[in-house]
Design a protein around this motif. Structure first.
Motif, short mmCIF file in Angstrom:
data_model
loop_
_atom_site.label_atom_id
_atom_site.label_comp_id
_atom_site.label_asym_id
_atom_site.label_seq_id
_atom_site.Cartn_x
_atom_site.Cartn_y
_atom_site.Cartn_z
N LEU A 88 9.54 16.45 -27.58
CA LEU A 88 8.64 15.96 -26.53
C LEU A 88 8.91 16.68 -25.21
O LEU A 88 7.98 17.12 -24.53
CB LEU A 88 8.82 14.46 -26.33
CG LEU A 88 8.04 13.89 -25.13
CD1 LEU A 88 6.54 13.92 -25.39
CD2 LEU A 88 8.50 12.49 -24.77
N ARG A 91 7.42 20.06 -25.22
CA ARG A 91 5.97 20.01 -25.01
C ARG A 91 5.63 19.75 -23.55
O ARG A 91 4.71 20.37 -22.99
CB ARG A 91 5.34 18.93 -25.88
CG ARG A 91 5.32 19.21 -27.36
CD ARG A 91 4.70 18.05 -28.11
NE ARG A 91 3.29 17.87 -27.74
CZ ARG A 91 2.62 16.73 -27.91
NH1 ARG A 91 3.23 15.66 -28.41
NH2 ARG A 91 1.35 16.65 -27.56
N LEU A 92 6.35 18.84 -22.94
CA LEU A 92 6.10 18.52 -21.53
C LEU A 92 6.37 19.73 -20.64
O LEU A 92 5.62 20.01 -19.70
CB LEU A 92 6.96 17.34 -21.10
CG LEU A 92 6.63 15.98 -21.72
CD1 LEU A 92 7.70 14.96 -21.40
CD2 LEU A 92 5.26 15.49 -21.25
N ALA A 95 3.53 22.42 -20.91
CA ALA A 95 2.15 22.05 -20.54
C ALA A 95 1.74 22.72 -19.24
O ALA A 95 2.53 22.83 -18.30
CB ALA A 95 2.04 20.54 -20.40
N ASP A 99 -4.45 22.03 -20.14
CA ASP A 99 -4.04 21.62 -21.48
C ASP A 99 -4.35 20.13 -21.70
O ASP A 99 -4.47 19.37 -20.73
CB ASP A 99 -2.53 21.83 -21.67
CG ASP A 99 -2.14 23.29 -21.75
OD1 ASP A 99 -3.04 24.14 -21.93
OD2 ASP A 99 -0.93 23.58 -21.62
N VAL A 102 -0.19 14.96 -22.79
CA VAL A 102 0.84 14.65 -23.77
C VAL A 102 1.13 13.15 -23.66
O VAL A 102 1.20 12.60 -22.56
CB VAL A 102 2.13 15.45 -23.49
CG1 VAL A 102 3.26 15.01 -24.42
CG2 VAL A 102 1.86 16.95 -23.65
N TYR A 103 1.28 12.49 -24.81
CA TYR A 103 1.55 11.05 -24.83
C TYR A 103 2.99 10.81 -25.27
O TYR A 103 3.45 11.35 -26.28
CB TYR A 103 0.57 10.35 -25.76
CG TYR A 103 -0.85 10.44 -25.28
CD1 TYR A 103 -1.35 9.54 -24.35
CD2 TYR A 103 -1.67 11.47 -25.73
CE1 TYR A 103 -2.65 9.65 -23.88
CE2 TYR A 103 -2.98 11.59 -25.26
CZ TYR A 103 -3.46 10.67 -24.34
OH TYR A 103 -4.74 10.79 -23.86
N ALA A 104 3.69 10.00 -24.50
CA ALA A 104 5.11 9.73 -24.76
C ALA A 104 5.30 8.27 -25.15
O ALA A 104 4.59 7.38 -24.66
CB ALA A 104 5.93 10.04 -23.51
N GLU A 120 0.83 8.27 -20.69
CA GLU A 120 0.03 9.50 -20.70
C GLU A 120 0.52 10.43 -19.61
O GLU A 120 0.69 10.03 -18.46
CB GLU A 120 -1.45 9.18 -20.47
CG GLU A 120 -2.33 10.42 -20.47
CD GLU A 120 -3.81 10.10 -20.33
OE1 GLU A 120 -4.62 11.04 -20.29
OE2 GLU A 120 -4.15 8.90 -20.26
N SER A 123 -1.80 17.10 -17.88
CA SER A 123 -1.23 18.44 -17.79
C SER A 123 -1.15 18.98 -16.37
O SER A 123 -0.39 19.90 -16.10
CB SER A 123 -2.05 19.40 -18.66
OG SER A 123 -3.39 19.47 -18.21
#
Length: 209
Positions: A88, A91-92, A95, A99, A102-104, A120, A123
């Motif tokens: 995660l 990905r963060l 970003a 983009d 990304v959901y955490a 949420e 980006s």
């Protein structure tokens, strides 16, 4: 070392450069106040500049912990999905504006379980503040997560203050006074000693006050 809110907000704000993505890690032993600091930074900077993502969303579920025989050590380093957290954070960090978000996951203390996609992260928000116990741990996938972080701050308070907070937290979520004390001075303390051993790897040591 520093501790005033204004100083810390200023340092965090300097990381929040529009058009770029920075990750600020906040680490500390249980009860040190890292979640409180992360929330204060997020509130001060506002949702256009910062989003808070907790490591606790990667707690293994009680069902998995029970299957592993580790339910009684919930919160220990091996009771988290460190690989999922590292993925995660990667990905963060990658970003860029435009983009998809990304959901955490989040951890809900009222049910003592993680919940998927609870936060949420758009980006175009330049700073993600992530807080948790093991961000500086040298084992497992934790170093992969740390490598994606721009800075990591270590929060420390006197042990008597930290233990009092922990006991109060455990009581607030249903433990008896005896069980709260036993947990804070037992499993939590073992975890705290491991976390404290990583203090010197931090970019900044914060002593709130």
């Amino acid at each position: 070392m520093t501790g005033t809110t204004a100083e810390l907000v200023g340092r965090a704000r300097a990381l929040a450069v529009p058009g770029r993505r920075a990750i600020l890690g906040i680490v500390g032993a249980p009860g040190s106040g890292k979640s409180t600091l992360a929330a204060a930074l997020g509130e001060a900077l506002g949702p256009d500049l910062a989003v808070v993502v907790g490591m606790d969303g990667f707690h293994l579920s009680d069902a998995v912990l029970t299957a592993h025989g580790s339910r009684g050590r919930k919160g220990a380093i091996d009771t988290f999905d460190d690989g999922g957290y590292a993925a995660l954070v990667d990905r963060l960090a990658d970003a860029r504006p435009g983009d998809p978000p990304v959901y955490a996951p989040v951890f809900r203390r009222e049910i003592e379980e993680p919940v998927a996609a609870g936060v949420e992260v758009p980006s175009d928000v330049p700073l993600v503040v992530t807080e948790g116990n093991y961000l500086l741990a040298p084992s497992g996938a934790w170093p992969r997560a740390r490598a994606c972080m721009t800075e990591v701050w270590y929060v420390e308070v006197p042990d008597d203050v930290r233990l009092a907070r922990l006991e109060a937290r455990h009581r607030a979520f249903g433990k008896s006074p005896a069980d709260a004390s036993r947990w804070a001075r037992g499993s939590d303390q073992v975890n705290a000693e491991l976390i404290e051993s990583t203090r010197d790897a931090a970019d900044l040591v914060v002593t709130p006050g």
